[in-house]
Design a protein around this motif. Structure first.
Motif, PDB file in Angstrom:
ATOM      1  N   ARG A 231       0.867  -1.182   0.000  1.00  0.00           N
ATOM      2  CA  ARG A 231       0.000   0.000   0.000  1.00  0.00           C
ATOM      3  C   ARG A 231       0.900   1.227   0.000  1.00  0.00           C
ATOM      4  O   ARG A 231       1.856   1.316   0.766  1.00  0.00           O
ATOM      5  N   SER A 232       0.587   2.186  -0.863  1.00  0.00           N
ATOM      6  CA  SER A 232       1.362   3.414  -0.910  1.00  0.00           C
ATOM      7  C   SER A 232       0.439   4.578  -0.577  1.00  0.00           C
ATOM      8  O   SER A 232      -0.766   4.492  -0.701  1.00  0.00           O
ATOM      9  N   GLY A 233       1.049   5.707  -0.152  1.00  0.00           N
ATOM     10  CA  GLY A 233       0.280   6.878   0.215  1.00  0.00           C
ATOM     11  C   GLY A 233       0.567   7.282   1.644  1.00  0.00           C
ATOM     12  O   GLY A 233       1.413   6.714   2.333  1.00  0.00           O
TER      13      GLY A 233
ATOM     14  N   LEU B 150      -3.838   9.501   7.339  1.00  0.00           N
ATOM     15  CA  LEU B 150      -4.487  10.731   7.764  1.00  0.00           C
ATOM     16  C   LEU B 150      -3.669  11.424   8.851  1.00  0.00           C
ATOM     17  O   LEU B 150      -3.533  12.649   8.854  1.00  0.00           O
ATOM     18  N   LEU B 151      -3.110  10.691   9.752  1.00  0.00           N
ATOM     19  CA  LEU B 151      -2.297  11.253  10.829  1.00  0.00           C
ATOM     20  C   LEU B 151      -1.077  11.974  10.272  1.00  0.00           C
ATOM     21  O   LEU B 151      -0.734  13.079  10.711  1.00  0.00           O
ATOM     22  N   GLU B 152      -0.396  11.403   9.283  1.00  0.00           N
ATOM     23  CA  GLU B 152       0.773  12.045   8.682  1.00  0.00           C
ATOM     24  C   GLU B 152       0.394  13.358   7.999  1.00  0.00           C
ATOM     25  O   GLU B 152       1.089  14.367   8.137  1.00  0.00           O
ATOM     26  N   VAL B 153      -0.703  13.361   7.293  1.00  0.00           N
ATOM     27  CA  VAL B 153      -1.162  14.572   6.618  1.00  0.00           C
ATOM     28  C   VAL B 153      -1.509  15.649   7.640  1.00  0.00           C
ATOM     29  O   VAL B 153      -1.160  16.827   7.473  1.00  0.00           O
ATOM     30  N   MET B 154      -2.174  15.292   8.722  1.00  0.00           N
ATOM     31  CA  MET B 154      -2.542  16.258   9.763  1.00  0.00           C
ATOM     32  C   MET B 154      -1.302  16.850  10.426  1.00  0.00           C
ATOM     33  O   MET B 154      -1.274  18.054  10.738  1.00  0.00           O
TER      34      MET B 154
END
Length: 159
Positions: A9-11, A14-18
């Motif tokens: 899985r790549s991407g 949500l925690l990293e983006v926040m």
């Protein structure tokens, strides 16, 4: 089932983006006051350069057209007025005999303007030599200001 285990899985989660958004927000909040100061300082320098250019313009006009030219600083309204002075008796634009070049409002930029010359008027005779000289001060605050100096020799400089 083994086939599902091999799929990567790549991407971002949500925690990293926040976390990244929070870091960028903190950086922007720290930079904002400096940006405001930079904009005010730019306005101050811009108006000072404008006064410098206007003094150069009326000096050249005096020489080219063999007339007296002047700048009047209205400290009450924070404006300055450039004019041709055809009346040799005084240096007032309102006393008749003269041509308005332009009026500049520095209050619109949030600044104040003062002048040290007698009667708040500085000007050049028909040879481009200053008959009235002094300093125009443009103030942003009590401690932030620029001065445009017209010396007795006719030199114009920004300090």
């Amino acid at each position: 089932m083994s086939r599902l285990k091999n799929v990567k899985r790549s991407g971002f989660t949500l925690l990293e983006v926040m976390i990244v958004v929070a870091i960028v927000g903190i950086g922007a909040a720290l930079a904002y006051p400096n940006m405001i100061d930079m904009v005010h300082e730019y306005r101050l320098r811009s108006v000072a350069r404008g006064v410098f250019s206007d003094l150069q313009e009326i000096k050249l006009l005096a020489v080219n057209e063999h007339v007296r030219t002047a700048v009047f600083v209205d400290e009450g309204n924070d404006t300055y007025t450039l004019f041709r002075d055809d009346n040799p008796e005084d240096w007032n634009f309102d006393s008749g005999g003269g041509e308005l070049i332009r009026t500049v409002d520095v209050k619109a930029e949030g600044l104040e303007i003062t002048c040290t010359a007698v009667s708040d008027t500085m000007g050049f005779n028909s040879r481009g030599v200053p008959d009235k000289f002094g300093t125009i001060t443009i103030k942003l605050s009590a401690i932030r200001e620029k001065k445009v100096v017209l010396s007795i020799a006719g030199n114009i400089r920004v300090e």
